[in-house]
Design a protein around this motif. Structure first.
Motif, short mmCIF file in Angstrom:
data_model
loop_
_atom_site.label_atom_id
_atom_site.label_comp_id
_atom_site.label_asym_id
_atom_site.label_seq_id
_atom_site.Cartn_x
_atom_site.Cartn_y
_atom_site.Cartn_z
N ASN A 175 -3.68 25.88 -21.09
CA ASN A 175 -2.92 25.33 -19.97
C ASN A 175 -1.43 25.23 -20.26
O ASN A 175 -0.67 24.85 -19.38
N SER A 176 -1.00 25.54 -21.44
CA SER A 176 0.39 25.39 -21.84
C SER A 176 1.28 26.42 -21.15
O SER A 176 1.06 27.63 -21.27
N LYS A 177 2.28 25.94 -20.41
CA LYS A 177 3.23 26.84 -19.77
C LYS A 177 4.01 27.61 -20.83
O LYS A 177 4.27 28.80 -20.67
N SER A 178 4.34 26.96 -21.91
CA SER A 178 5.06 27.64 -23.00
C SER A 178 4.26 28.80 -23.55
O SER A 178 4.81 29.88 -23.80
N LEU A 179 2.96 28.59 -23.75
CA LEU A 179 2.12 29.67 -24.27
C LEU A 179 1.98 30.80 -23.25
O LEU A 179 2.07 31.97 -23.61
N ARG A 180 1.82 30.45 -21.98
CA ARG A 180 1.74 31.49 -20.95
C ARG A 180 3.03 32.31 -20.92
O ARG A 180 3.00 33.54 -20.80
N ASP A 181 4.18 31.63 -21.03
CA ASP A 181 5.47 32.33 -21.05
C ASP A 181 5.58 33.22 -22.29
O ASP A 181 6.07 34.35 -22.21
N PHE A 182 5.13 32.70 -23.43
CA PHE A 182 5.15 33.45 -24.68
C PHE A 182 4.32 34.73 -24.55
O PHE A 182 4.76 35.83 -24.91
N PHE A 208 0.77 42.39 -27.97
CA PHE A 208 0.10 42.41 -26.68
C PHE A 208 -1.07 41.44 -26.71
O PHE A 208 -1.83 41.40 -27.67
N PHE A 209 -1.20 40.66 -25.66
CA PHE A 209 -2.33 39.76 -25.45
C PHE A 209 -3.08 40.33 -24.25
O PHE A 209 -2.58 40.28 -23.13
N VAL A 210 -4.25 40.90 -24.49
CA VAL A 210 -4.96 41.63 -23.44
C VAL A 210 -6.41 41.16 -23.33
O VAL A 210 -6.94 40.54 -24.25
N ASN A 225 3.85 40.61 -23.81
CA ASN A 225 3.25 41.73 -23.08
C ASN A 225 4.29 42.63 -22.43
O ASN A 225 3.97 43.76 -22.04
N HIS A 226 5.52 42.17 -22.33
CA HIS A 226 6.58 42.99 -21.76
C HIS A 226 7.47 43.60 -22.84
O HIS A 226 8.48 44.21 -22.55
N GLY A 227 7.06 43.43 -24.09
CA GLY A 227 7.77 44.03 -25.21
C GLY A 227 7.04 45.27 -25.70
O GLY A 227 6.22 45.85 -24.99
N ARG A 228 7.31 45.63 -26.94
CA ARG A 228 6.70 46.83 -27.51
C ARG A 228 6.02 46.58 -28.86
O ARG A 228 5.65 47.51 -29.56
N HIS A 229 5.84 45.28 -29.20
CA HIS A 229 5.28 44.98 -30.53
C HIS A 229 3.96 44.21 -30.47
O HIS A 229 3.10 44.43 -31.32
N LEU A 252 1.86 26.40 -29.82
CA LEU A 252 3.19 26.89 -30.22
C LEU A 252 3.98 25.87 -31.01
O LEU A 252 4.82 26.24 -31.83
N ARG A 253 3.71 24.59 -30.81
CA ARG A 253 4.45 23.57 -31.56
C ARG A 253 4.22 23.65 -33.06
O ARG A 253 5.03 23.18 -33.85
N THR A 254 3.12 24.30 -33.48
CA THR A 254 2.86 24.45 -34.92
C THR A 254 3.75 25.52 -35.54
O THR A 254 3.86 25.61 -36.76
N LYS A 255 4.33 26.37 -34.70
CA LYS A 255 5.19 27.50 -35.11
C LYS A 255 4.43 28.59 -35.86
O LYS A 255 5.03 29.52 -36.38
#
Length: 121
Positions: free
Chosen positions: A88-95, A106-108, A100-104, A59-62
């Motif tokens: 292992n990145s908490k930021s990526l897991r949160d992202f 999905f990571f499945v 996945n809780h939006g409508r645009h 995520l740091r690469t934006k």
């Protein structure tokens, strides 16, 4: 690259298959959207995690934010299929959780989950 269409009622989803990394930068994402949108008149795409550069998941690469912003701007919905547990990145897991809780976006884990998510939106 091979693109197949999946239809459920009036909803159509383009399934992109390739052994190569297809998206390395923002322009690659724009090219993919244009190809799917104009060749198949579709605004929902399934792609495999392996088709994205690993930098997308740092995520740091934006890069992820820049690419997903283009999908939002052009009203294209995206599902990325793969195993994301290796990160292992908490930021990526949160992202991923927020997406996945939006409508645009999905990571499945599998293609059927991707199709189910995209056919519902």
């Amino acid at each position: 690259m091979n693109i197949t269409m999946n239809q459920k009622g009036t909803s159509e989803v383009a399934i992109v298959e390739s052994a190569d990394v297809l998206i390395r930068e923002v322009q690659d994402a724009l090219d993919l959207m244009a190809n799917v949108r104009y060749a198949h008149d579709c605004h929902k795409i399934v792609i495999r995690k392996e088709n994205l550069t690993e930098e997308f998941f740092e995520l740091r690469t934006k890069l992820a934010g820049d690419i997903l912003q283009k999908f939002t701007n052009y009203q294209v919905k995206l599902a990325i299929v793969g195993d994301f547990s290796q990160y292992n990145s908490k930021s990526l897991r949160d992202f991923i959780y927020e997406c996945n809780h939006g409508r645009h976006f999905f990571f499945v884990a599998d293609e059927q989950a991707a199709l189910d998510a995209l056919h519902e939106v």
